[in-house]
Scaffold this motif. Structure first.
Motif, PDB file in Angstrom:
ATOM      1  N   LYS A 115     -23.604  17.035   8.065  1.00 53.31           N
ATOM      2  CA  LYS A 115     -24.621  15.978   8.204  1.00 53.31           C
ATOM      3  C   LYS A 115     -25.949  16.503   7.667  1.00 53.31           C
ATOM      4  O   LYS A 115     -26.397  17.574   8.058  1.00 53.31           O
ATOM      5  N   TYR A 116     -26.545  15.731   6.792  1.00 58.22           N
ATOM      6  CA  TYR A 116     -27.775  16.187   6.138  1.00 58.22           C
ATOM      7  C   TYR A 116     -29.041  15.635   6.793  1.00 58.22           C
ATOM      8  O   TYR A 116     -30.127  16.132   6.544  1.00 58.22           O
ATOM      9  N   ASP A 117     -28.899  14.568   7.599  1.00 54.46           N
ATOM     10  CA  ASP A 117     -30.110  13.992   8.191  1.00 54.46           C
ATOM     11  C   ASP A 117     -30.623  14.910   9.304  1.00 54.46           C
ATOM     12  O   ASP A 117     -29.843  15.559  10.000  1.00 54.46           O
ATOM     13  N   ILE A 118     -31.940  14.951   9.465  1.00 52.96           N
ATOM     14  CA  ILE A 118     -32.545  15.786  10.502  1.00 52.96           C
ATOM     15  C   ILE A 118     -33.084  14.827  11.575  1.00 52.96           C
ATOM     16  O   ILE A 118     -34.001  14.042  11.289  1.00 52.96           O
ATOM     17  N   PRO A 119     -32.518  14.898  12.783  1.00 50.43           N
ATOM     18  CA  PRO A 119     -32.887  13.909  13.807  1.00 50.43           C
ATOM     19  C   PRO A 119     -34.200  14.256  14.522  1.00 50.43           C
ATOM     20  O   PRO A 119     -34.238  14.436  15.736  1.00 50.43           O
ATOM     21  N   GLY A 120     -35.282  14.333  13.767  1.00 53.08           N
ATOM     22  CA  GLY A 120     -36.596  14.688  14.318  1.00 53.08           C
ATOM     23  C   GLY A 120     -37.352  15.464  13.262  1.00 53.08           C
ATOM     24  O   GLY A 120     -36.996  15.399  12.086  1.00 53.08           O
ATOM     25  N   PRO A 121     -38.382  16.227  13.662  1.00 53.19           N
ATOM     26  CA  PRO A 121     -39.145  16.988  12.665  1.00 53.19           C
ATOM     27  C   PRO A 121     -38.265  18.019  11.962  1.00 53.19           C
ATOM     28  O   PRO A 121     -37.418  18.639  12.599  1.00 53.19           O
ATOM     29  N   ASP A 122     -38.498  18.167  10.673  1.00 53.46           N
ATOM     30  CA  ASP A 122     -37.727  19.134   9.889  1.00 53.46           C
ATOM     31  C   ASP A 122     -38.568  20.409   9.758  1.00 53.46           C
ATOM     32  O   ASP A 122     -39.580  20.420   9.063  1.00 53.46           O
ATOM     33  N   TRP A 123     -38.128  21.468  10.444  1.00 51.28           N
ATOM     34  CA  TRP A 123     -38.944  22.687  10.493  1.00 51.28           C
ATOM     35  C   TRP A 123     -38.519  23.714   9.453  1.00 51.28           C
ATOM     36  O   TRP A 123     -38.873  24.886   9.557  1.00 51.28           O
ATOM     37  N   ARG A 124     -37.787  23.278   8.427  1.00 53.91           N
ATOM     38  CA  ARG A 124     -37.455  24.214   7.360  1.00 53.91           C
ATOM     39  C   ARG A 124     -38.669  24.404   6.446  1.00 53.91           C
ATOM     40  O   ARG A 124     -39.443  23.465   6.236  1.00 53.91           O
ATOM     41  N   CYS A 125     -38.833  25.606   5.912  1.00 54.94           N
ATOM     42  CA  CYS A 125     -39.862  25.818   4.896  1.00 54.94           C
ATOM     43  C   CYS A 125     -39.224  26.612   3.762  1.00 54.94           C
ATOM     44  O   CYS A 125     -38.138  27.163   3.920  1.00 54.94           O
ATOM     45  N   SER A 126     -39.925  26.623   2.626  1.00 59.15           N
ATOM     46  CA  SER A 126     -39.336  27.300   1.469  1.00 59.15           C
ATOM     47  C   SER A 126     -40.095  28.596   1.195  1.00 59.15           C
ATOM     48  O   SER A 126     -41.226  28.785   1.655  1.00 59.15           O
ATOM     49  N   VAL A 127     -39.474  29.447   0.382  1.00 55.09           N
ATOM     50  CA  VAL A 127     -40.119  30.692  -0.030  1.00 55.09           C
ATOM     51  C   VAL A 127     -41.443  30.368  -0.731  1.00 55.09           C
ATOM     52  O   VAL A 127     -42.465  31.026  -0.516  1.00 55.09           O
ATOM     53  N   LEU A 128     -41.441  29.276  -1.519  1.00 53.53           N
ATOM     54  CA  LEU A 128     -42.659  28.874  -2.227  1.00 53.53           C
ATOM     55  C   LEU A 128     -43.760  28.471  -1.235  1.00 53.53           C
ATOM     56  O   LEU A 128     -44.920  28.872  -1.383  1.00 53.53           O
ATOM     57  N   ASP A 129     -43.380  27.671  -0.206  1.00 53.62           N
ATOM     58  CA  ASP A 129     -44.371  27.294   0.833  1.00 53.62           C
ATOM     59  C   ASP A 129     -45.035  28.538   1.398  1.00 53.62           C
ATOM     60  O   ASP A 129     -46.252  28.597   1.549  1.00 53.62           O
ATOM     61  N   VAL A 130     -44.194  29.500   1.750  1.00 51.38           N
ATOM     62  CA  VAL A 130     -44.716  30.696   2.422  1.00 51.38           C
ATOM     63  C   VAL A 130     -45.588  31.495   1.467  1.00 51.38           C
ATOM     64  O   VAL A 130     -46.697  31.919   1.817  1.00 51.38           O
ATOM     65  N   SER A 131     -45.094  31.700   0.227  1.00 55.42           N
ATOM     66  CA  SER A 131     -45.896  32.548  -0.653  1.00 55.42           C
ATOM     67  C   SER A 131     -47.189  31.861  -1.083  1.00 55.42           C
ATOM     68  O   SER A 131     -48.204  32.523  -1.278  1.00 55.42           O
ATOM     69  N   GLU A 132     -47.190  30.514  -1.181  1.00 51.33           N
ATOM     70  CA  GLU A 132     -48.429  29.848  -1.611  1.00 51.33           C
ATOM     71  C   GLU A 132     -49.394  29.627  -0.460  1.00 51.33           C
ATOM     72  O   GLU A 132     -50.597  29.708  -0.614  1.00 51.33           O
ATOM     73  N   ARG A 133     -48.846  29.293   0.738  1.00 53.20           N
ATOM     74  CA  ARG A 133     -49.732  28.882   1.843  1.00 53.20           C
ATOM     75  C   ARG A 133     -49.883  29.928   2.933  1.00 53.20           C
ATOM     76  O   ARG A 133     -50.840  29.888   3.701  1.00 53.20           O
TER      77      ARG A 133
END
Ligand code: SAM
Length: 217
Positions: free
Chosen positions: A6-24
Motif C-alpha cells: 500500500k502506497y498511501d500514507i494515512p496521515g502526515p508523511d514523515w519521510r525525507c530525502s537525502v537532498l532535503d537533508v543536505s540542502e536544508r
C-alpha cells in the motif's frame, strides 16, 4: 515489488530525502516545538520499526531519525508512523554508511542504534557488513560528548568483528567493560528480529560504547 504493497500514507508523511537533508539540514525537518538545540538519535536498519516506534513514543522530546536502505520497509514504516500520531521521527531511505559520513555534522547525535544488522556470514561477503572501521570512525565523530553507540547481533563471528572494530576506535569507550558485550540488557526493548532469534535459542551480543567528554572535534 509485492502487488499488495500500500502506497498511501494515512496521515502526515514523515519521510525525507537525502537532498532535503543536505540542502536544508536536520533542524528544519523537525517540528520547531522540539527544544533547541535538537537532541538527535538515530536508528540504522530499523526493519519493521518496532524498536524505533517504542523509543519515539517514550521520548517525545528527542528527534529520532530512522535510516533504512529498503524502500519497502521505509514505506511500511511511514504508514505505521502516520497512524501512530508521533511527530518526533523522520525516515530516510539511505545507506547508514552515507548518513554518518555525509549527512550528520560532527558531535551532533546523542545516540546511534544498530540492531541485528545483516551478518553476511560467507567469507566473500564480509565487506558488506555495516560494522567496519571506517563506518565506526564516522559514527563516533557524529556523536556528542557522552553520546552512545549501541550495537546488537545474534551472529557469533560478526560479534567478534564488532568487538574488534569498536574496541579499536580511539573516540569510543566500552561502557560494559570489563565485559566485551552483554548477553542481556535488562529493560531493553526487543526488536522484531531479536524475538525470532530468541525463539530459535541463539545467543545474543549487546555492545554499548560511549564517546567520552573532551573528544569533540
Ligand atoms: C536483519 S534486519 C534487522 C531489522 C531490525 N533492526 C530488527 O532488529 O528487527 C537488517 C535491516 O537493516 C537494513 N539494512 C541493511 N544494510 C543497511 C545499510 N547499509 N544501511 C541501512 N539499513 C540497512 C535491512 O534492509 C534490514 O531491514
Amino acid at each position: 515489488m509485492s502487488r499488495s504493497l500500500k502506497y498511501d500514507i494515512p496521515g502526515p508523511d514523515w519521510r525525507c530525502s537525502v537532498l532535503d537533508v543536505s540542502e536544508r539540514g536536520w533542524p528544519t525537518l523537525f517540528d520547531p516545538a522540539l527544544s533547541a538545540p535538537l537532541e538527535l538519535a538515530l536508528e540504522i536498519g530499523f526493519g519493521r520499526g518496532e524498536f524505533l516506534l517504542d523509543l519515539a513514543a517514550k521520548r517525545p522530546e528527542t528527534a529520532f531519525i530512522g535510516v533504512e536502505v529498503s524502500f519497502k520497509r521505509v514505506l511500511k514504516m511511514a504508514r505505521k508512523l502516520a497512524r501512530s500520531g508521533l511527530t518526533n521521527t523522520r525516515l530516510l531511505e539511505a545507506r547508514g554508511e552515507l548518513v554518518v559520513r555525509d549527512l550528520l555534522p560532527p558531535a551532533s547525535v546523542r545516540e546511534i542504534w544498530i540492531n541485528f544488522s545483516d551478518p553476511w556470514p560467507k567469507d566473500r561477503h564480509y565487506k558488506r557488513r555495516l560494522i567496519q572501521s571506517e563506518f565506526v570512525a564516522n559514527a563516533a565523530r557524529c556523536l556528542t560528548s557522552g553520546g552512545m553507540l549501541h550495537v546488537a547481533t545474534d551472529d557469533v563471528l560478526y560479534a567478534s568483528q564488532i568487538d574488534e572494530v569498536l574496541s579499536r576506535e580511539p573516540l569510543l569507550e566500552n561502557t560494559f567493560a570489563p565485559e566485551r558485550w552483554l548477553a542481556e540488557v535488562p529493560g531493553r526493548m526487543q526488536t522484531g528480529y531479536e524475538l525470532q532469534w530468541r525463539a530459535e535459542g541463539r545467543s545474543l551480543h549487546f555492545f554499548a560504547y560511549r564517546r567520552p567528554s573532551g573528544h569533540e572535534s
